[in-house]
Design a protein around this motif. Structure first.
Motif, mmCIF file in Angstrom:
data_model
loop_
_atom_site.group_PDB
_atom_site.id
_atom_site.type_symbol
_atom_site.label_atom_id
_atom_site.label_comp_id
_atom_site.label_asym_id
_atom_site.label_seq_id
_atom_site.Cartn_x
_atom_site.Cartn_y
_atom_site.Cartn_z
ATOM 1 N N SER A 1 3.341 11.016 -14.804
ATOM 2 C CA SER A 1 4.350 10.240 -14.080
ATOM 3 C C SER A 1 4.433 10.711 -12.633
ATOM 4 O O SER A 1 4.472 11.912 -12.357
ATOM 5 N N LYS B 1 5.624 9.300 -8.277
ATOM 6 C CA LYS B 1 6.394 8.365 -7.455
ATOM 7 C C LYS B 1 5.840 8.387 -6.040
ATOM 8 O O LYS B 1 5.576 9.468 -5.492
ATOM 9 N N ARG C 1 8.619 4.789 -2.733
ATOM 10 C CA ARG C 1 9.581 5.288 -3.711
ATOM 11 C C ARG C 1 9.430 4.598 -5.063
ATOM 12 O O ARG C 1 10.315 4.651 -5.910
ATOM 13 N N GLU C 2 8.288 3.941 -5.262
ATOM 14 C CA GLU C 2 8.036 3.254 -6.516
ATOM 15 C C GLU C 2 7.353 4.201 -7.513
ATOM 16 O O GLU C 2 6.489 4.986 -7.128
ATOM 17 N N PRO C 3 7.734 4.120 -8.791
ATOM 18 C CA PRO C 3 7.076 4.964 -9.804
ATOM 19 C C PRO C 3 5.625 4.552 -9.996
ATOM 20 O O PRO C 3 5.277 3.374 -9.883
ATOM 21 N N LYS C 4 4.773 5.534 -10.255
ATOM 22 C CA LYS C 4 3.353 5.277 -10.477
ATOM 23 C C LYS C 4 2.868 6.081 -11.672
ATOM 24 O O LYS C 4 3.384 7.175 -11.953
#
Length: 275
Positions: free
Chosen positions: A223, A225, A230-233
């Motif tokens: 996990s 970001k 600031r988006e989760p990746k």
């Protein structure tokens, strides 16, 4: 004695033979020093005429006993086999001598023989002198590579060797030790060398599926970001052999040409799928 493997014993003896031959044929013949306890023994040989095989073994006894206390019976037996074998081959190859006109070539050969021989001894659990015990302890407790630790201790011995070495031979000895240190790590860890790969992509599922299907390699999702968006990746992590890097690059490029891929050296890999 069930933990003692015959193949390991044979490999340790062969490694000690290579090292003993190289020290006689190149180091002593060309007036080069060496690191570790062997270096101390060469100092005693050059200054006092003491046989390096006998003196190195006698100096090693206290350090090998420390190795027995810390490493256990199996490592101690392998260490004794390595130390005795080296002492024997230093005697056996005492006749072998090759004075080379090119001191640089002599130093390269000296480093190659010692590095390959000692690397084989290490790889199969053996030791040839007490400094090997120190190197293994540093790797166990601080993660230092064997070559790095031996290089540092060798530098101390080289300084002491200036008692009889001129500056030119000291520099050639340094070259030999540098070559030897690199070869120790190569022989010891080279077969385990792999690539740890981190992939940041907008198509993680597509890439993971292709790696699993085409390369038969495991993939782990981590996990993350993006710092800017600031988006989760989902970040992909996998370990592959060196000869698979090209194939992985093609898979990633086909799935996501804009993916960010990081390849790192993994010097030792253990677990399912690796030997």
């Amino acid at each position: 004695m069930k933990n003692i493997k015959l193949f390991n014993v044979i490999a340790i003896v062969i490694g000690a033979a290579i090292m003993g031959f190289g020290i006689n044929y190149f180091n002593i013949a060309n007036g080069l020093a060496e690191g570790g306890i062997m270096g101390v023994s060469l100092i005693l040989n050059y200054l006092l005429g003491w046989n390096p095989g006998l003196s190195s073994f006698l100096i090693n006894i206290p350090l090998l006993l420390i190795g027995w206390k810390v490493m256990g019976r199996t490592s101690f037996i392998y260490a004794i086999i390595g130390a005795v074998s080296l002492s024997f081959f230093l005697y056996a190859f005492e006749f072998a001598s090759k004075k080379l006109d090119d001191p640089l070539l002599a130093s390269l050969y000296a480093g190659a023989f010692v590095g390959i021989g000692l690397g084989i001894v290490f790889r199969y659990g053996g030791m040839t002198d007490g400094m090997d015990v120190v190197a293994l302890l540093c790797r166990q407790y601080w993660g230092w590579s064997l070559g790095k630790t031996l290089f540092l201790t060798d530098m101390i011995i080289i300084v002491l060797s200036l008692i009889y070495l001129d500056l030119q031979r000291a520099m050639y000895t340094l070259i030999a030790i540098t070559v030897g240190a690199r070869l120790i790590d190569f022989v010891q860890e080279g077969s385990y060398s792999a690539k740890a790969v981190t992939i940041i992509s907008n198509e993680p599922d597509k890439i993971a599926a292709a790696v699993l299907r085409q390369m038969k390699r495991g993939v782990t999702f981590l996990s993350g970001k993006g710092a800017y968006t600031r988006e989760p990746k989902e970040i992909l992590y996998c370990v592959i052999s060196r000869n698979e890097t090209g194939k992985l690059k093609n898979i990633v490029k086909e799935a996501d040409p804009e993916a960010f891929v990081i390849f790192s050296d993994a010097h030792e890999v253990v677990g399912k799928g690796w030997s």
